[in-house]
Design a protein around this motif. Structure first.
Motif, PDB file in Angstrom:
ATOM      1  N   TYR A 205      20.830 -19.038  52.803  1.00  0.00           N
ATOM      2  CA  TYR A 205      19.982 -17.851  52.923  1.00  0.00           C
ATOM      3  C   TYR A 205      20.790 -16.621  53.299  1.00  0.00           C
ATOM      4  O   TYR A 205      20.263 -15.528  53.407  1.00  0.00           O
ATOM      5  CB  TYR A 205      18.861 -18.071  53.951  1.00  0.00           C
ATOM      6  CG  TYR A 205      19.258 -18.724  55.242  1.00  0.00           C
ATOM      7  CD1 TYR A 205      19.090 -20.097  55.423  1.00  0.00           C
ATOM      8  CD2 TYR A 205      19.790 -17.987  56.286  1.00  0.00           C
ATOM      9  CE1 TYR A 205      19.449 -20.715  56.609  1.00  0.00           C
ATOM     10  CE2 TYR A 205      20.138 -18.599  57.476  1.00  0.00           C
ATOM     11  CZ  TYR A 205      19.971 -19.959  57.619  1.00  0.00           C
ATOM     12  OH  TYR A 205      20.329 -20.562  58.804  1.00  0.00           O
ATOM     13  N   VAL A 206      22.101 -16.809  53.491  1.00  0.00           N
ATOM     14  CA  VAL A 206      22.987 -15.658  53.650  1.00  0.00           C
ATOM     15  C   VAL A 206      24.308 -16.012  52.991  1.00  0.00           C
ATOM     16  O   VAL A 206      24.795 -17.137  53.105  1.00  0.00           O
ATOM     17  CB  VAL A 206      23.194 -15.280  55.143  1.00  0.00           C
ATOM     18  CG1 VAL A 206      23.861 -16.406  55.901  1.00  0.00           C
ATOM     19  CG2 VAL A 206      24.001 -13.992  55.275  1.00  0.00           C
ATOM     20  N   GLN A 207      24.856 -15.077  52.255  1.00  0.00           N
ATOM     21  CA  GLN A 207      26.086 -15.327  51.512  1.00  0.00           C
ATOM     22  C   GLN A 207      27.222 -15.715  52.458  1.00  0.00           C
ATOM     23  O   GLN A 207      27.451 -15.078  53.472  1.00  0.00           O
ATOM     24  CB  GLN A 207      26.452 -14.056  50.739  1.00  0.00           C
ATOM     25  CG  GLN A 207      27.623 -14.205  49.781  1.00  0.00           C
ATOM     26  CD  GLN A 207      27.893 -12.901  49.055  1.00  0.00           C
ATOM     27  OE1 GLN A 207      27.161 -11.927  49.245  1.00  0.00           O
ATOM     28  NE2 GLN A 207      28.922 -12.873  48.248  1.00  0.00           N
ATOM     29  N   GLY A 208      27.929 -16.780  52.139  1.00  0.00           N
ATOM     30  CA  GLY A 208      29.094 -17.146  52.945  1.00  0.00           C
ATOM     31  C   GLY A 208      28.930 -18.426  53.728  1.00  0.00           C
ATOM     32  O   GLY A 208      29.815 -19.257  53.779  1.00  0.00           O
ATOM     33  N   GLY A 209      27.745 -18.604  54.347  1.00  0.00           N
ATOM     34  CA  GLY A 209      27.515 -19.829  55.095  1.00  0.00           C
ATOM     35  C   GLY A 209      28.190 -19.838  56.458  1.00  0.00           C
ATOM     36  O   GLY A 209      28.862 -18.881  56.853  1.00  0.00           O
ATOM     37  N   TRP A 210      28.017 -20.943  57.187  1.00  0.00           N
ATOM     38  CA  TRP A 210      28.561 -21.087  58.540  1.00  0.00           C
ATOM     39  C   TRP A 210      29.450 -22.317  58.631  1.00  0.00           C
ATOM     40  O   TRP A 210      29.149 -23.358  58.052  1.00  0.00           O
ATOM     41  CB  TRP A 210      27.413 -21.201  59.552  1.00  0.00           C
ATOM     42  CG  TRP A 210      27.080 -19.882  60.191  1.00  0.00           C
ATOM     43  CD1 TRP A 210      26.915 -18.694  59.555  1.00  0.00           C
ATOM     44  CD2 TRP A 210      26.874 -19.628  61.578  1.00  0.00           C
ATOM     45  NE1 TRP A 210      26.598 -17.715  60.464  1.00  0.00           N
ATOM     46  CE2 TRP A 210      26.567 -18.258  61.711  1.00  0.00           C
ATOM     47  CE3 TRP A 210      26.890 -20.424  62.716  1.00  0.00           C
ATOM     48  CZ2 TRP A 210      26.301 -17.662  62.927  1.00  0.00           C
ATOM     49  CZ3 TRP A 210      26.618 -19.838  63.940  1.00  0.00           C
ATOM     50  CH2 TRP A 210      26.336 -18.472  64.047  1.00  0.00           C
ATOM     51  N   GLN A 211      30.521 -22.199  59.417  1.00  0.00           N
ATOM     52  CA  GLN A 211      31.449 -23.297  59.651  1.00  0.00           C
ATOM     53  C   GLN A 211      31.481 -23.621  61.144  1.00  0.00           C
ATOM     54  O   GLN A 211      30.826 -22.967  61.959  1.00  0.00           O
ATOM     55  CB  GLN A 211      32.849 -22.917  59.147  1.00  0.00           C
ATOM     56  CG  GLN A 211      32.896 -22.393  57.720  1.00  0.00           C
ATOM     57  CD  GLN A 211      32.413 -23.398  56.702  1.00  0.00           C
ATOM     58  OE1 GLN A 211      32.630 -24.598  56.853  1.00  0.00           O
ATOM     59  NE2 GLN A 211      31.745 -22.917  55.650  1.00  0.00           N
ATOM     60  N   GLU A 212      32.296 -24.617  61.516  1.00  0.00           N
ATOM     61  CA  GLU A 212      32.409 -24.986  62.928  1.00  0.00           C
ATOM     62  C   GLU A 212      32.909 -23.817  63.771  1.00  0.00           C
ATOM     63  O   GLU A 212      32.471 -23.632  64.904  1.00  0.00           O
ATOM     64  CB  GLU A 212      33.342 -26.194  63.090  1.00  0.00           C
ATOM     65  CG  GLU A 212      32.704 -27.498  62.698  1.00  0.00           C
ATOM     66  CD  GLU A 212      33.514 -28.706  63.130  1.00  0.00           C
ATOM     67  OE1 GLU A 212      34.599 -28.520  63.736  1.00  0.00           O
ATOM     68  OE2 GLU A 212      33.069 -29.840  62.880  1.00  0.00           O
ATOM     69  N   ALA A 213      33.800 -23.016  63.210  1.00  0.00           N
ATOM     70  CA  ALA A 213      34.325 -21.862  63.953  1.00  0.00           C
ATOM     71  C   ALA A 213      33.213 -20.878  64.307  1.00  0.00           C
ATOM     72  O   ALA A 213      33.249 -20.242  65.371  1.00  0.00           O
ATOM     73  CB  ALA A 213      35.413 -21.157  63.134  1.00  0.00           C
ATOM     74  N   ASP A 214      32.229 -20.758  63.425  1.00  0.00           N
ATOM     75  CA  ASP A 214      31.094 -19.870  63.698  1.00  0.00           C
ATOM     76  C   ASP A 214      30.249 -20.414  64.845  1.00  0.00           C
ATOM     77  O   ASP A 214      29.766 -19.654  65.692  1.00  0.00           O
ATOM     78  CB  ASP A 214      30.233 -19.713  62.439  1.00  0.00           C
ATOM     79  CG  ASP A 214      30.993 -19.061  61.302  1.00  0.00           C
ATOM     80  OD1 ASP A 214      31.379 -17.891  61.440  1.00  0.00           O
ATOM     81  OD2 ASP A 214      31.203 -19.732  60.281  1.00  0.00           O
ATOM     82  N   GLN A 215      30.064 -21.739  64.879  1.00  0.00           N
ATOM     83  CA  GLN A 215      29.309 -22.357  65.972  1.00  0.00           C
ATOM     84  C   GLN A 215      30.045 -22.167  67.305  1.00  0.00           C
ATOM     85  O   GLN A 215      29.416 -21.901  68.339  1.00  0.00           O
ATOM     86  CB  GLN A 215      29.107 -23.851  65.697  1.00  0.00           C
ATOM     87  CG  GLN A 215      28.318 -24.178  64.435  1.00  0.00           C
ATOM     88  CD  GLN A 215      26.834 -23.839  64.533  1.00  0.00           C
ATOM     89  OE1 GLN A 215      26.330 -23.447  65.589  1.00  0.00           O
ATOM     90  NE2 GLN A 215      26.124 -23.994  63.426  1.00  0.00           N
ATOM     91  N   ILE A 216      31.352 -22.271  67.276  1.00  0.00           N
ATOM     92  CA  ILE A 216      32.148 -22.082  68.507  1.00  0.00           C
ATOM     93  C   ILE A 216      32.045 -20.648  68.994  1.00  0.00           C
ATOM     94  O   ILE A 216      31.902 -20.389  70.198  1.00  0.00           O
ATOM     95  CB  ILE A 216      33.609 -22.482  68.242  1.00  0.00           C
ATOM     96  CG1 ILE A 216      33.703 -23.993  68.025  1.00  0.00           C
ATOM     97  CG2 ILE A 216      34.509 -22.058  69.414  1.00  0.00           C
ATOM     98  CD1 ILE A 216      35.050 -24.475  67.526  1.00  0.00           C
ATOM     99  N   ARG A 217      32.085 -19.698  68.061  1.00  0.00           N
ATOM    100  CA  ARG A 217      31.946 -18.285  68.457  1.00  0.00           C
ATOM    101  C   ARG A 217      30.582 -18.032  69.084  1.00  0.00           C
ATOM    102  O   ARG A 217      30.468 -17.315  70.093  1.00  0.00           O
ATOM    103  CB  ARG A 217      32.139 -17.384  67.237  1.00  0.00           C
ATOM    104  CG  ARG A 217      31.966 -15.897  67.567  1.00  0.00           C
ATOM    105  CD  ARG A 217      32.198 -15.017  66.352  1.00  0.00           C
ATOM    106  NE  ARG A 217      31.938 -13.628  66.712  1.00  0.00           N
ATOM    107  CZ  ARG A 217      31.001 -12.866  66.163  1.00  0.00           C
ATOM    108  NH1 ARG A 217      30.230 -13.343  65.207  1.00  0.00           N
ATOM    109  NH2 ARG A 217      30.820 -11.617  66.551  1.00  0.00           N
ATOM    110  N   LEU A 218      29.541 -18.630  68.512  1.00  0.00           N
ATOM    111  CA  LEU A 218      28.203 -18.465  69.080  1.00  0.00           C
ATOM    112  C   LEU A 218      28.149 -19.025  70.498  1.00  0.00           C
ATOM    113  O   LEU A 218      27.540 -18.419  71.388  1.00  0.00           O
ATOM    114  CB  LEU A 218      27.167 -19.161  68.199  1.00  0.00           C
ATOM    115  CG  LEU A 218      25.729 -19.206  68.718  1.00  0.00           C
ATOM    116  CD1 LEU A 218      25.199 -17.805  69.009  1.00  0.00           C
ATOM    117  CD2 LEU A 218      24.820 -19.921  67.723  1.00  0.00           C
TER     118      LEU A 218
END
Length: 279
Positions: A205-218
């Motif tokens: 639903y958003v271009q690019g998607g999420w990875q583990e690094a994104d979860q860590i940043r959150l």
């Protein structure tokens, strides 16, 4: 103040929380009505619309979705007029869907873009807003007999609520959206979920998607909020990675019915987590 039951999501969004409200309510802060509400991944806004906090900041990275919120708030009559012109046919659907493949898409008015998003959301298969790696909407036609393309009572109630209360609508990075939060605030995070398996990953639903690094940043943003005495609640999938990442916080496991899986018999009740930094 009594809540208006017509103030509900006007679009269906992946991972929407409408069916989980009764499981989320018990873990919300008891004084939530007095707190400024932040929802940095607004999506369909089920929790936001359920709470109806008078002072709120909502945000999403999806510019088309945020535009729809702004149009519902500020240009409702024009939006309704536009929605009434749409046709529930396969040929027309794909014609409207293809608009974002052309450079002229940028020339569409805010109302036209919002009308397109709501129309596609109501008529596409499973109400699934999905874009490909180029940012183009790619869900197929749903072939529904009578989709509720123009839900005037809900649109009018939502418009009135957004316009009359202190609601700020942002389109940007979630970390920026919560920078002004303080000890008199509450933040609800509903980010793209960590996949329970490679085949279940869905962040389209958003271009690019999420990875583990994104979860860590959150998680680092959550740590910062905790240091600033800001209460937060976060929804995510019940994977070992997420439970390990947030091991220092309170974690409740709930069950959600999810319909997004390429294999039909793998759809159904799945474990999710609610993570919080308060009692």
């Amino acid at each position: 103040m009594a809540k208006n039951k017509l103030i509900t999501p006007f679009v269906k969004w992946v991972g929407g929380k409408r069916q989980l409200i009764d499981q989320i309510k018990p873990v919300l802060p008891k004084d939530i009505a007095k707190l400024k509400y932040f929802e940095p991944f607004i999506g369909g806004g089920a929790v936001f619309f359920h709470l109806q906090n008078k002072h709120s900041i909502i945000n999403d990275f999806n510019a088309d979705l945020v535009n729809a919120y702004n149009v519902v708030k500020n240009n409702l009559d024009d939006l309704i007029e536009s929605l009434k012109k749409h046709e529930n046919t396969s040929t027309y659907f794909y014609k409207i869907r293809e608009l974002d493949r052309d450079k002229s898409f940028a020339d569409l008015s805010a109302v036209e873009k919002a009308s397109r998003l709501i129309y596609l959301n109501k008529t596409c298969f499973n109400g699934l807003y999905r874009v490909n790696n180029s940012g183009e909407f790619n869900s197929p036609f749903g072939n529904y007999k009578n989709p509720n393309i123009v839900n005037e009572p809900v649109l009018k109630a939502v418009s009135k609520f957004l316009a009359e209360q202190d609601i700020t609508i942002l389109n940007g990075d979630y970390a920026e959206a919560v920078k002004s939060a303080d000890e008199k605030s509450f933040v609800y995070f509903d980010p793209p979920y960590h996949p329970v398996s490679e085949s279940s990953n869905f962040t389209g639903y958003v271009q690019g998607g999420w990875q583990e690094a994104d979860q860590i940043r959150l998680k680092e943003v959550c740590d910062d909020l905790t240091k600033r005495n800001v209460k937060f609640l976060l929804s995510n999938s019940s994977t070992q990675f997420i439970k390990d990442l947030y091991k220092d916080y309170t974690i409740d496991i709930i069950q959600a019915n999810r319909a997004i899986n390429s294999v039909a018999d793998k759809r159904g009740a799945v474990d999710e987590v609610l993570i919080r930094n308060y009692e």
